[in-house]
Motif scaffolding. Structure first.
Motif, PDB file in Angstrom:
ATOM      1  N   ILE A  38       0.818  -1.207   0.000  1.00 11.53           N
ATOM      2  CA  ILE A  38       0.000   0.000   0.000  1.00 11.53           C
ATOM      3  C   ILE A  38       0.851   1.256   0.000  1.00 11.53           C
ATOM      4  CG2 ILE A  38      -0.227   0.295   2.507  1.00 11.53           C
ATOM      5  CD1 ILE A  38      -3.000   0.610  -0.209  1.00 11.53           C
ATOM      6  N   GLU A  39       2.117   1.139   0.418  1.00  7.07           N
ATOM      7  CA  GLU A  39       2.986   2.312   0.471  1.00  7.07           C
ATOM      8  C   GLU A  39       3.210   2.940  -0.906  1.00  7.07           C
ATOM      9  OE1 GLU A  39       3.374   0.091   4.124  1.00  7.07           O
ATOM     10  OE2 GLU A  39       3.576  -0.534   2.021  1.00  7.07           O
ATOM     11  N   LEU A  40       2.987   2.177  -1.969  1.00  6.92           N
ATOM     12  CA  LEU A  40       3.142   2.718  -3.314  1.00  6.92           C
ATOM     13  C   LEU A  40       2.139   3.838  -3.605  1.00  6.92           C
ATOM     14  CD1 LEU A  40       3.783  -0.495  -5.455  1.00  6.92           C
ATOM     15  CD2 LEU A  40       5.430   1.298  -4.891  1.00  6.92           C
ATOM     16  N   LEU A  41       1.052   3.896  -2.842  1.00  4.42           N
ATOM     17  CA  LEU A  41       0.034   4.921  -3.052  1.00  4.42           C
ATOM     18  C   LEU A  41       0.253   6.140  -2.167  1.00  4.42           C
ATOM     19  CD1 LEU A  41      -3.216   2.747  -3.227  1.00  4.42           C
ATOM     20  CD2 LEU A  41      -1.688   3.425  -5.083  1.00  4.42           C
ATOM     21  N   ASP A  42       1.273   6.114  -1.337  1.00  4.35           N
ATOM     22  CA  ASP A  42       1.476   7.171  -0.358  1.00  4.35           C
ATOM     23  C   ASP A  42       2.372   8.293  -0.853  1.00  4.35           C
ATOM     24  OD1 ASP A  42      -0.209   6.168   1.572  1.00  4.35           O
ATOM     25  OD2 ASP A  42       1.336   4.961   2.530  1.00  4.35           O
ATOM     26  N   TYR A  43       2.387   8.508  -2.167  1.00  4.74           N
ATOM     27  CA  TYR A  43       3.192   9.566  -2.745  1.00  4.74           C
ATOM     28  C   TYR A  43       2.359  10.405  -3.694  1.00  4.74           C
ATOM     29  CZ  TYR A  43       7.119   6.781  -1.068  1.00  4.74           C
ATOM     30  OH  TYR A  43       7.984   6.070  -0.283  1.00  4.74           O
ATOM     31  N   GLU A  44       2.423  11.721  -3.526  1.00  7.73           N
ATOM     32  CA  GLU A  44       1.769  12.593  -4.487  1.00  7.73           C
ATOM     33  C   GLU A  44       2.397  12.375  -5.855  1.00  7.73           C
ATOM     34  OE1 GLU A  44       1.925  17.268  -5.426  1.00  7.73           O
ATOM     35  OE2 GLU A  44       1.075  16.781  -3.446  1.00  7.73           O
ATOM     36  N   GLY A  45       1.574  12.175  -6.827  1.00  8.67           N
ATOM     37  CA  GLY A  45       2.056  11.947  -8.181  1.00  8.67           C
ATOM     38  C   GLY A  45       2.075  10.500  -8.602  1.00  8.67           C
ATOM     39  N   ALA A  46       1.773   9.575  -7.688  1.00 13.28           N
ATOM     40  CA  ALA A  46       1.700   8.168  -8.080  1.00 13.28           C
ATOM     41  C   ALA A  46       0.665   8.014  -9.194  1.00 13.28           C
ATOM     42  CB  ALA A  46       1.337   7.299  -6.888  1.00 13.28           C
ATOM     43  N   GLU A  47       1.035   7.319 -10.258  1.00 14.47           N
ATOM     44  CA  GLU A  47       0.162   7.168 -11.422  1.00 14.47           C
ATOM     45  C   GLU A  47      -0.494   5.793 -11.402  1.00 14.47           C
ATOM     46  OE1 GLU A  47       2.146   8.409 -15.084  1.00 14.47           O
ATOM     47  OE2 GLU A  47       3.618   9.437 -13.815  1.00 14.47           O
ATOM     48  N   LEU A  48      -1.799   5.758 -11.638  1.00 10.83           N
ATOM     49  CA  LEU A  48      -2.591   4.542 -11.487  1.00 10.83           C
ATOM     50  C   LEU A  48      -3.406   4.257 -12.734  1.00 10.83           C
ATOM     51  CD1 LEU A  48      -4.123   5.482  -8.009  1.00 10.83           C
ATOM     52  CD2 LEU A  48      -1.897   4.413  -8.419  1.00 10.83           C
ATOM     53  N   LEU A  49      -3.817   3.001 -12.841  1.00  9.49           N
ATOM     54  CA  LEU A  49      -4.836   2.603 -13.808  1.00  9.49           C
ATOM     55  C   LEU A  49      -5.989   1.996 -13.026  1.00  9.49           C
ATOM     56  CD1 LEU A  49      -2.883   0.899 -16.755  1.00  9.49           C
ATOM     57  CD2 LEU A  49      -3.868   3.195 -16.690  1.00  9.49           C
ATOM     58  N   LEU A  50      -7.217   2.431 -13.345  1.00  8.27           N
ATOM     59  CA  LEU A  50      -8.429   1.831 -12.803  1.00  8.27           C
ATOM     60  C   LEU A  50      -9.106   1.083 -13.938  1.00  8.27           C
ATOM     61  CD1 LEU A  50     -10.090   4.568 -10.540  1.00  8.27           C
ATOM     62  CD2 LEU A  50      -9.046   2.423  -9.794  1.00  8.27           C
ATOM     63  N   ILE A  51      -9.195  -0.231 -13.787  1.00  9.42           N
ATOM     64  CA  ILE A  51      -9.785  -1.071 -14.823  1.00  9.42           C
ATOM     65  C   ILE A  51     -11.104  -1.625 -14.283  1.00  9.42           C
ATOM     66  CG2 ILE A  51      -9.448  -3.074 -16.311  1.00  9.42           C
ATOM     67  CD1 ILE A  51      -6.405  -2.754 -15.759  1.00  9.42           C
ATOM     68  N   ALA A  52     -12.207  -1.240 -14.901  1.00  8.53           N
ATOM     69  CA  ALA A  52     -13.516  -1.705 -14.441  1.00  8.53           C
ATOM     70  C   ALA A  52     -13.550  -3.228 -14.466  1.00  8.53           C
ATOM     71  CB  ALA A  52     -14.620  -1.125 -15.310  1.00  8.53           C
ATOM     72  N   ALA A  53     -13.888  -3.835 -13.332  1.00  9.63           N
ATOM     73  CA  ALA A  53     -13.918  -5.298 -13.243  1.00  9.63           C
ATOM     74  C   ALA A  53     -15.353  -5.818 -13.200  1.00  9.63           C
ATOM     75  CB  ALA A  53     -13.141  -5.767 -12.015  1.00  9.63           C
ATOM     76  N   ARG A  54     -16.051  -5.520 -12.105  1.00  3.68           N
ATOM     77  CA  ARG A  54     -17.412  -6.044 -11.930  1.00  3.68           C
ATOM     78  C   ARG A  54     -18.239  -5.026 -11.166  1.00  3.68           C
ATOM     79  NH1 ARG A  54     -13.603  -9.841 -10.553  1.00  3.68           N
ATOM     80  NH2 ARG A  54     -13.480 -11.663 -11.955  1.00  3.68           N
ATOM     81  N   SER A  55     -19.547  -5.083 -11.335  1.00  5.92           N
ATOM     82  CA  SER A  55     -20.457  -4.196 -10.622  1.00  5.92           C
ATOM     83  C   SER A  55     -21.356  -5.004  -9.705  1.00  5.92           C
ATOM     84  CB  SER A  55     -21.297  -3.369 -11.610  1.00  5.92           C
ATOM     85  OG  SER A  55     -22.089  -4.225 -12.422  1.00  5.92           O
ATOM     86  N   GLY A  56     -21.913  -4.317  -8.711  1.00 11.46           N
ATOM     87  CA  GLY A  56     -22.820  -4.969  -7.781  1.00 11.46           C
ATOM     88  C   GLY A  56     -22.101  -5.699  -6.669  1.00 11.46           C
TER      89      GLY A  56
END
Length: 312
Positions: free
Chosen positions: A235-253
């Motif tokens: 989770i520490e990879l998200l603790d930096y301003e500027g971290a670049e991510l991809l959000l890939i829609a998986a499932r709903s509900g």
């Protein structure tokens, strides 16, 4: 090292900001950007366990249900009127969330702020006025809170390292039933996404880069990831301003979140979301330690602050 299981849980808040000089928001064309605010929390059972330990001499623990399957996604309750909380603000590349129903869309996102003072965040998200040389005084309205819920980030191990995957899933508590605002922004009652993080060491062509410029990107950390985008192995990879991510829609509900997170965690998130939906909207603003009069509450009720947002 890839950490298997729940690597974070907490409360999630969705905000949108109108475009400059737009006092009314009728559609996504009037929206400047969409943000996700996550406030991590310890698991509820750990807090409960500490309280039980204080009374251990009085007899064995009676309530073991908190240790049942899926209990590791239940966040401890949020303190009210306490601005000192750890948070991350993510800005979505599009003006809405990616949706599985649209073909497992892939959107980029950026960690635009990390801190532990919600009052500082509130100032940054409030309305702004400024002068320009060509257009004179410009006004940018404050953000609108469009959703609140519970979330969890879970790492699942594959048969081979390349099969490892990180899922982020949420379940809304407010509003309990999405209205026009939520539908336009792609905010469902429950959804899950595959979450990938850009390796700071990976070199890509300039034209393919996303997120913040190099001067504002996260410090380089020795992650040994070896890929451009890969799992959030810690989770520490998200603790930096500027971290670049991809959000890939998986499932709903809820069932989709259950499948993504495993061990009935989607079902547990649903139970927590429904339980917390009983809290009044004013309590949501108290969680964020913000002045509710500064931010319109209508979008959180599924209505627009003015007019009616339509999907596009």
């Amino acid at each position: 090292m890839f950490r298997v299981g729940v690597i974070e849980r907490g409360h999630i808040y969705f905000f949108y900001r109108p475009k400059v000089q737009r006092e009314e928001v009728h559609s996504l064309d009037d929206v400047k950007n969409l943000h996700m605010l996550v406030i991590p929390r310890p698991p509820e059972f750990s807090v409960h366990g500490e309280q039980q330990a204080q009374h251990a001499e009085q007899g064995p623990m009676e309530d073991m249900s908190l240790m049942s399957e899926g209990a590791d996604v239940v966040p401890a309750p949020e303190a009210k009127d306490q601005p000192k909380k750890r948070y991350r603000l993510l800005t979505i590349g599009k003006k809405r969330l990616p949706e599985a129903e649209r073909g497992h869309e892939i959107f980029w996102a950026t960690v635009t702020a990390v801190g532990d003072d919600l009052h500082k965040l509130e100032r940054g998200l409030g309305e702004k006025s400024y002068e320009t040389k060509t257009r004179g005084k410009r006004h940018e309205g404050s953000i609108r809170l469009a959703g609140r819920g519970v979330y969890a980030i879970v790492n699942k191990k594959g048969a081979v390292p390349s099969g490892n995957v990180t899922h982020l899933a949420y379940h809304l508590s407010h509003p309990s039933t999405p209205g026009d605002v939520q539908k336009a922004l792609g905010i469902s009652t429950a959804s899950s996404f595959v979450l990938q993080v850009k390796n700071p060491f990976a070199e890509v062509p300039y034209a393919q880069r996303v997120g913040l410029p190099a001067s504002r990107q996260a410090p380089r950390v020795d992650t040994h990831l070896g890929f451009g985008f890969t799992t959030c192995h810690c989770i520490e990879l998200l603790d930096y301003e500027g971290a670049e991510l991809l959000l890939i829609a998986a499932r709903s509900g809820m069932a989709g979140s259950d499948e993504s997170l495993g061990e009935h965690r989607g079902e547990v998130l649903k139970e927590v979301g429904e339980r917390e939906s009983q809290e009044h909207i004013e309590e949501v603003f108290r969680e964020l330690a913000v002045d509710k009069d500064r931010f319109p509450a209508e979008p959180l009720e599924g209505q627009l602050d003015l007019g009616s947002m339509v999907c596009s």
